[in-house]
Design a protein around this motif. Structure first.
Motif, PDB file in Angstrom:
ATOM      1  N   THR A  12       0.979  -0.915   0.426  1.00 54.03           N
ATOM      2  CA  THR A  12      -0.353   0.274   0.099  1.00 54.03           C
ATOM      3  C   THR A  12       0.799   0.893  -0.092  1.00 54.03           C
ATOM      4  N   ASN A  13       2.214   0.801   0.104  1.00 55.67           N
ATOM      5  CA  ASN A  13       3.509   2.459   0.422  1.00 55.67           C
ATOM      6  C   ASN A  13       2.478   3.559  -0.678  1.00 55.67           C
ATOM      7  N   ASN A  14       3.214   3.206  -1.835  1.00 54.75           N
ATOM      8  CA  ASN A  14       2.902   4.083  -3.249  1.00 54.75           C
ATOM      9  C   ASN A  14       1.612   4.226  -3.021  1.00 54.75           C
ATOM     10  N   ILE A  15      -0.018   4.090  -2.798  1.00 50.17           N
ATOM     11  CA  ILE A  15      -0.533   4.119  -3.240  1.00 50.17           C
ATOM     12  C   ILE A  15      -1.739   5.716  -3.058  1.00 50.17           C
ATOM     13  N   VAL A  16      -1.616   6.772  -3.750  1.00 52.21           N
ATOM     14  CA  VAL A  16      -1.881   7.893  -3.076  1.00 52.21           C
ATOM     15  C   VAL A  16      -3.589   7.800  -2.594  1.00 52.21           C
ATOM     16  N   ASN A  17      -5.060   7.194  -3.895  1.00 52.14           N
ATOM     17  CA  ASN A  17      -5.796   7.069  -3.471  1.00 52.14           C
ATOM     18  C   ASN A  17      -6.161   6.778  -1.445  1.00 52.14           C
ATOM     19  N   PRO A  18      -7.379   6.952  -1.564  1.00 48.07           N
ATOM     20  CA  PRO A  18      -7.354   6.255   0.379  1.00 48.07           C
ATOM     21  C   PRO A  18      -7.815   5.270   0.566  1.00 48.07           C
ATOM     22  N   LEU A  19      -9.433   5.213  -0.931  1.00 52.48           N
ATOM     23  CA  LEU A  19      -9.880   4.257  -0.919  1.00 52.48           C
ATOM     24  C   LEU A  19      -9.507   2.621  -1.533  1.00 52.48           C
ATOM     25  N   GLU A  20      -8.640   3.081  -2.541  1.00 52.68           N
ATOM     26  CA  GLU A  20      -7.968   2.525  -3.284  1.00 52.68           C
ATOM     27  C   GLU A  20      -6.776   1.916  -2.068  1.00 52.68           C
ATOM     28  N   LYS A  21      -6.772   2.058  -1.207  1.00 48.34           N
ATOM     29  CA  LYS A  21      -5.233   1.484  -0.377  1.00 48.34           C
ATOM     30  C   LYS A  21      -6.367   1.330   0.776  1.00 48.34           C
ATOM     31  N   LEU A  22      -7.153   1.644   1.124  1.00 47.10           N
ATOM     32  CA  LEU A  22      -7.699   0.848   1.625  1.00 47.10           C
ATOM     33  C   LEU A  22      -8.215  -0.981   1.250  1.00 47.10           C
ATOM     34  N   ILE A  23      -9.092  -0.367   0.305  1.00 44.48           N
ATOM     35  CA  ILE A  23      -9.578  -1.577   0.391  1.00 44.48           C
ATOM     36  C   ILE A  23      -7.751  -3.005  -0.623  1.00 44.48           C
ATOM     37  N   LYS A  24      -6.874  -2.371  -1.166  1.00 40.22           N
ATOM     38  CA  LYS A  24      -5.398  -3.046  -1.165  1.00 40.22           C
ATOM     39  C   LYS A  24      -5.201  -3.883   0.301  1.00 40.22           C
ATOM     40  N   ALA A  25      -5.811  -3.379   1.358  1.00 33.59           N
ATOM     41  CA  ALA A  25      -5.156  -3.425   3.121  1.00 33.59           C
ATOM     42  C   ALA A  25      -6.110  -4.508   3.362  1.00 33.59           C
ATOM     43  N   ASN A  61     -21.562 -17.523   3.407  1.00 39.21           N
ATOM     44  CA  ASN A  61     -21.574 -16.813   1.130  1.00 39.21           C
ATOM     45  C   ASN A  61     -20.558 -17.318   0.581  1.00 39.21           C
ATOM     46  N   CYS A  62     -19.508 -17.707   1.341  1.00 36.76           N
ATOM     47  CA  CYS A  62     -17.623 -17.164   0.599  1.00 36.76           C
ATOM     48  C   CYS A  62     -17.772 -19.122   0.011  1.00 36.76           C
ATOM     49  N   ASN A  63     -17.453 -19.448  -0.711  1.00 36.88           N
ATOM     50  CA  ASN A  63     -17.328 -20.124  -1.265  1.00 36.88           C
ATOM     51  C   ASN A  63     -15.661 -20.639  -2.424  1.00 36.88           C
ATOM     52  N   ALA A  64     -15.730 -21.641  -3.446  1.00 39.86           N
ATOM     53  CA  ALA A  64     -14.517 -21.203  -4.245  1.00 39.86           C
ATOM     54  C   ALA A  64     -14.636 -20.317  -5.079  1.00 39.86           C
ATOM     55  N   THR A  65     -16.005 -18.619  -5.129  1.00 36.19           N
ATOM     56  CA  THR A  65     -15.632 -18.122  -5.966  1.00 36.19           C
ATOM     57  C   THR A  65     -16.774 -16.841  -5.799  1.00 36.19           C
ATOM     58  N   VAL A  66     -16.517 -17.116  -4.312  1.00 35.94           N
ATOM     59  CA  VAL A  66     -16.459 -15.544  -3.610  1.00 35.94           C
ATOM     60  C   VAL A  66     -16.186 -15.853  -2.444  1.00 35.94           C
ATOM     61  N   SER A  67     -15.041 -14.895  -2.048  1.00 36.94           N
ATOM     62  CA  SER A  67     -13.500 -14.939  -1.034  1.00 36.94           C
ATOM     63  C   SER A  67     -14.337 -14.488   0.097  1.00 36.94           C
ATOM     64  N   PRO A  68     -13.392 -14.391   1.264  1.00 34.21           N
ATOM     65  CA  PRO A  68     -13.764 -13.405   2.598  1.00 34.21           C
ATOM     66  C   PRO A  68     -13.393 -11.873   2.177  1.00 34.21           C
ATOM     67  N   SER A  69     -12.331 -11.911   1.136  1.00 36.34           N
ATOM     68  CA  SER A  69     -12.004 -10.442   0.529  1.00 36.34           C
ATOM     69  C   SER A  69     -12.682  -9.842  -0.403  1.00 36.34           C
ATOM     70  N   ASP A  70     -13.886 -10.480  -0.682  1.00 33.02           N
ATOM     71  CA  ASP A  70     -14.889  -9.661  -1.934  1.00 33.02           C
ATOM     72  C   ASP A  70     -15.884  -9.209  -0.802  1.00 33.02           C
ATOM     73  N   PHE A  71     -16.427 -10.391   0.497  1.00 30.03           N
ATOM     74  CA  PHE A  71     -17.418  -9.798   1.242  1.00 30.03           C
ATOM     75  C   PHE A  71     -17.264  -8.659   1.918  1.00 30.03           C
ATOM     76  N   TYR A  72     -15.904  -8.411   2.387  1.00 35.71           N
ATOM     77  CA  TYR A  72     -15.014  -8.089   3.634  1.00 35.71           C
ATOM     78  C   TYR A  72     -14.751  -6.452   2.395  1.00 35.71           C
ATOM     79  N   THR A  73     -14.206  -6.851   1.419  1.00 37.68           N
ATOM     80  CA  THR A  73     -14.439  -4.814   0.343  1.00 37.68           C
ATOM     81  C   THR A  73     -15.765  -4.988   0.093  1.00 37.68           C
ATOM     82  N   HIS A  74     -16.492  -5.618   0.162  1.00 35.17           N
ATOM     83  CA  HIS A  74     -18.030  -4.879  -0.527  1.00 35.17           C
ATOM     84  C   HIS A  74     -18.213  -4.359   0.951  1.00 35.17           C
ATOM     85  N   LEU A  75     -18.506  -5.015   2.231  1.00 41.72           N
ATOM     86  CA  LEU A  75     -18.937  -4.685   3.152  1.00 41.72           C
ATOM     87  C   LEU A  75     -18.652  -3.663   4.173  1.00 41.72           C
ATOM     88  N   ILE A  76     -16.922  -3.090   3.935  1.00 41.35           N
ATOM     89  CA  ILE A  76     -16.462  -1.917   4.390  1.00 41.35           C
ATOM     90  C   ILE A  76     -16.288  -0.881   3.334  1.00 41.35           C
TER      91      ILE A  76
END
Length: 225
Positions: free
Chosen positions: A92-105, A203-218
C-alpha cells in the motif's frame, strides 16, 4: 518485494522466547516443525515431547528456546502478524487514493495465504491455518492483561491500527473505525473457517472470497456515512 522480504529480520518481543530461534539451525527447525506438527494434530495435543521426537532432539533442547507451548504459539502468531504487516506496508505504500489503499489492505489481510518461498523454514500457508484456529485462544486467557502490558500483542495491534488509520482517511466521520478494523481481521478468519467446515452459514466459497465480502461490506458502509 520478495527481495526485501527475504532480507528482513522479523522482530519479536524477546520476552516471548528464552533464546531467539532465528539464531540457530536447531531454533529454525523447532519453528518449522512445530508449525507442521500443530497443523497435523492440533495445539491441544501438541507437546514439546512430541515435537522433540519429530525433530530428533531432546525435549529439554526445546525448553532452551521456549518456556512453554503457550509462549511458542505467541511467538508464531507474532511472527505471522509481523510478516502480514510488512506485506501490507509494501503493498500500500505507493497508493495515493485513500479508498484504493484501504481496499488493497483489506485484500492483504483477508485473502487466502500462499507460502512465501523466501522464508524457507516457515510455511505461511500452514501457519495461517493455525492462526485461524488458534490465535483467539492465545488471546482469551487469564493472563491476557499482563501479557498485553508486556507487549506480547503489540505487532497485532499495530497492524490493526494501520487499518484504522486507513478507514479514517477514507471517512473521518465514521465513528467505529477501531471496531471495524479489529472485526475485519477476526471476521476474515471466521469466514475462512466457515468455508472449510460450516459451508451452509457463509456466502464465501470457491468463487466468493472473504476478501470479496469484506471489500463490499466496508466500502459500502463507509460510502453511506
Amino acid at each position: 518485494m520478495d527481495v526485501i522480504l527475504n532480507n528482513l529480520k522479523i522482530q519479536i518481543n524477546s520476552k516471548v522466547y528464552v533464546k531467539d530461534p532465528e539464531t540457530s539451525v536447531l531454533g529454525k527447525k523447532i519453528i518449522q516443525q512445530s508449525i507442521l506438527l500443530i497443523h497435523e494434530i492440533g495445539f491441544e495435543e501438541f507437546t514439546f515431547k512430541k515435537l522433540g521426537e519429530q525433530i530428533g532432539s531432546n525435549e529439554s533442547s526445546i525448553y532452551r528456546y521456549f518456556e512453554n507451548k503457550h509462549k511458542l504459539i505467541l511467538y508464531l502468531s507474532s511472527w505471522y502478524w509481523s510478516w502480514m504487516e510488512y506485506r501490507l506496508v509494501f503493498a500500500t505504500n505507493n497508493i495515493v487514493n485513500p479508498l484504493e489503499k484501504l481496499i488493497k489492505a483489506i485484500q492483504i489481510v483477508t485473502e487466502k495465504v500462499e507460502d512465501d518461498q523466501t522464508t524457507t523454514h516457515i510455511n505461511e500457508s500452514i501457519l495461517n491455518s493455525i492462526i485461524i484456529q488458534e490465535f483467539t485462544k492465545s488471546l482469551q486467557t487469564k493472563e491476557i492483561d499482563e501479557e498485553n502490558k508486556e507487549g506480547f500483542f503489540l505487532i497485532y495491534k499495530r497492524l490493526i491500527n494501520r487499518i484504522i488509520q486507513m478507514i479514517q482517511e477514507v471517512n473521518p466521520k465514521y465513528p467505529f473505525a477501531k471496531s471495524l478494523a479489529s472485526s475485519l481481521i477476526e471476521g476474515a478468519h471466521h469466514q475462512h473457517f466457515l468455508m472449510n467446515h460450516l459451508t451452509t452459514i457463509t456466502n464465501c466459497n470457491a468463487t466468493v472470497s472473504p476478501s470479496d465480502f469484506y471489500t463490499h461490506l466496508i466500502t459500502s458502509l463507509l460510502k453511506q456515512q
